[in-house]
Design a protein around this motif. Sequence first.
Motif, PDB file in Angstrom:
ATOM      1  N   SER A  96      20.232 -99.530 -19.820  1.00  0.00           N
ATOM      2  CA  SER A  96      21.251 -99.004 -18.914  1.00  0.00           C
ATOM      3  C   SER A  96      21.472 -99.983 -17.770  1.00  0.00           C
ATOM      4  O   SER A  96      20.701-100.033 -16.809  1.00  0.00           O
ATOM      5  CB  SER A  96      20.815 -97.636 -18.367  1.00  0.00           C
ATOM      6  N   ARG A  97      22.516-100.774 -17.886  1.00  0.00           N
ATOM      7  CA  ARG A  97      22.850-101.780 -16.873  1.00  0.00           C
ATOM      8  C   ARG A  97      24.349-101.680 -16.582  1.00  0.00           C
ATOM      9  O   ARG A  97      25.169-101.780 -17.503  1.00  0.00           O
ATOM     10  CB  ARG A  97      22.501-103.183 -17.360  1.00  0.00           C
ATOM     11  N   THR A  98      24.700-101.464 -15.344  1.00  0.00           N
ATOM     12  CA  THR A  98      26.106-101.266 -15.001  1.00  0.00           C
ATOM     13  C   THR A  98      26.527-102.154 -13.836  1.00  0.00           C
ATOM     14  O   THR A  98      25.709-102.564 -13.007  1.00  0.00           O
ATOM     15  CB  THR A  98      26.392 -99.802 -14.616  1.00  0.00           C
ATOM     16  N   LEU A  99      27.811-102.428 -13.806  1.00  0.00           N
ATOM     17  CA  LEU A  99      28.429-103.161 -12.709  1.00  0.00           C
ATOM     18  C   LEU A  99      29.515-102.261 -12.131  1.00  0.00           C
ATOM     19  O   LEU A  99      30.456-101.884 -12.827  1.00  0.00           O
ATOM     20  CB  LEU A  99      29.038-104.473 -13.217  1.00  0.00           C
ATOM     21  N   ARG A 100      29.357-101.892 -10.872  1.00  0.00           N
ATOM     22  CA  ARG A 100      30.309-100.992 -10.224  1.00  0.00           C
ATOM     23  C   ARG A 100      31.246-101.798  -9.324  1.00  0.00           C
ATOM     24  O   ARG A 100      30.802-102.465  -8.385  1.00  0.00           O
ATOM     25  CB  ARG A 100      29.579 -99.943  -9.392  1.00  0.00           C
ATOM     26  N   LEU A 101      32.550-101.715  -9.611  1.00  0.00           N
ATOM     27  CA  LEU A 101      33.568-102.361  -8.788  1.00  0.00           C
ATOM     28  C   LEU A 101      34.340-101.281  -8.034  1.00  0.00           C
ATOM     29  O   LEU A 101      34.868-100.351  -8.649  1.00  0.00           O
ATOM     30  CB  LEU A 101      34.542-103.168  -9.648  1.00  0.00           C
ATOM     31  N   THR A 102      34.391-101.398  -6.724  1.00  0.00           N
ATOM     32  CA  THR A 102      35.123-100.437  -5.901  1.00  0.00           C
ATOM     33  C   THR A 102      36.432-101.060  -5.442  1.00  0.00           C
ATOM     34  O   THR A 102      36.438-102.150  -4.862  1.00  0.00           O
ATOM     35  CB  THR A 102      34.296-100.014  -4.679  1.00  0.00           C
ATOM     36  N   LEU A 103      37.524-100.368  -5.724  1.00  0.00           N
ATOM     37  CA  LEU A 103      38.848-100.833  -5.322  1.00  0.00           C
ATOM     38  C   LEU A 103      39.411 -99.903  -4.258  1.00  0.00           C
ATOM     39  O   LEU A 103      39.240 -98.687  -4.323  1.00  0.00           O
ATOM     40  CB  LEU A 103      39.810-100.865  -6.519  1.00  0.00           C
ATOM     41  N   ASP A 104      40.093-100.488  -3.297  1.00  0.00           N
ATOM     42  CA  ASP A 104      40.825 -99.731  -2.288  1.00  0.00           C
ATOM     43  C   ASP A 104      42.294 -99.738  -2.694  1.00  0.00           C
ATOM     44  O   ASP A 104      42.909-100.797  -2.802  1.00  0.00           O
ATOM     45  CB  ASP A 104      40.646-100.372  -0.910  1.00  0.00           C
ATOM     46  N   VAL A 105      42.849 -98.558  -2.952  1.00  0.00           N
ATOM     47  CA  VAL A 105      44.247 -98.433  -3.367  1.00  0.00           C
ATOM     48  C   VAL A 105      45.023 -97.747  -2.243  1.00  0.00           C
ATOM     49  O   VAL A 105      44.748 -96.593  -1.906  1.00  0.00           O
ATOM     50  CB  VAL A 105      44.383 -97.622  -4.669  1.00  0.00           C
TER      51      VAL A 105
END
Length: 449
Positions: free
Chosen positions: A232-241
């Motif tokens: 279980s390996r994840t990459l979280r990208l947060t975008l401001d819309v």
Amino acid sequence: MLASSFVLVCLALAQVTDPPATAPAAADKPVAEKPTAEKPAEKVDLAVQVKELVRKLDSSVQADREAAEKDLVALGSAILPLLPAVSDRTPAEVKNRLTRVRAALLQSAVESTTKTSMITLQGSMLFSKAIAEIGKQSGNSFVDYREQFNQQQPDPTIEIDIQNKPFWEAVDTVLDKAGLTIYNYDEEASAIAYTARGEGAVDRVGRATYSGIFRIEPTRVQATRDLRNPASRTLRLTLDVAWEPRVRPIVLEQPLAEVSATDDAGNPIEIDGSEGNPEVSVEGANAAVEMDYLLKLPPRSVNQVKSLKGKLTAVVLGRVEAFEFENLDKTRASQQQRGGVTVTVDSCRKNDEIYDVQFRVRFDKAANALESHRGWIYNNECYLTAADGSRIENAGLEATLVDTNEVGLSYKFDIGNAKDATGLKFVYKTPAAILKIPVEFELAPIDLP
């Protein structure tokens, strides 16, 4: 229900208005905070002109009817509030032609609303004048939030050379010049709040992609490994819309199948839960949301997400129309239609001092906007007016029907000791259409931690 791989945090809700035509600003001319209102005489002249053309829609001469319809469309979407509502008493010929006129004008208004505002701004001027001029040209409002954070409030003179640039590009340029940024958690409806930029914060220009009225910027990236489950390996990208606050989105839909990512070697990065189709209701008073995308964590040799592409759908409320029902005491099963919405008053009853008006609001295409968790429909303006022009606000409401394209509502009004509703007019304001706007984006390379 949102997919586990997609987290959306709501921050905003904005009102739709048509952007005014742009005009270059000169540094030595005074700048107004908002567009100046039309002169009363001009409004009267336009109202008289519209009334006369509507009368000609029922002419006995076909050429006159066709010319009047064409002339009404040529006057533009500004006359929409001046067009009479279509009711069961409207002659068939007038009804058909008014329906076509309104449809053409609404389409024009939609195109204007969903098109980004273009800004021209040149010269040396105070920041306050520059941001006010952007507001004037775009129809968007700004509010200074520095006082709320006990920040100093300088008003620097800045040099600007913006020629016919999209709204968000112009805003980013001016904010960078003044060392300011946007604060997305303000409580100002239909406005953008700005504050001082934090120490070490980078410029806004070049960090976002612009897609019509929307601005999309990556703000955070986090790599996560589950030590109890090495797979279980994840990459979280947060975008401001963010969007121009003159527009009022109520739902953002994100089919994850429309999202793709590649690394700096050109290899695809898997989107976690790519078959999901999450959506979010936009609540609150701000003009932005945060969106988290979960990707499979790439190998350590990967230094960048070279590209992140996607396509959102924004469900947006259209132009607000006023539905007015005269002589409320005699109003029963009365119906009015404007654009893509029909309002039907079913009953009006007095119970002691409380007057109860029950009616239905039906949209031709509601685009999931009327589902039970959407609160916007209950915030529409609704009131009574007396013969002397005084206004009686509603004392509460309840929903009597929630369907795919229709909502039933019961509004309560305290009319005091009046025996009935003689002379009272019922006014209900609601968007005349619900629109779906595609929002395509592709982000610049994002460095990984």
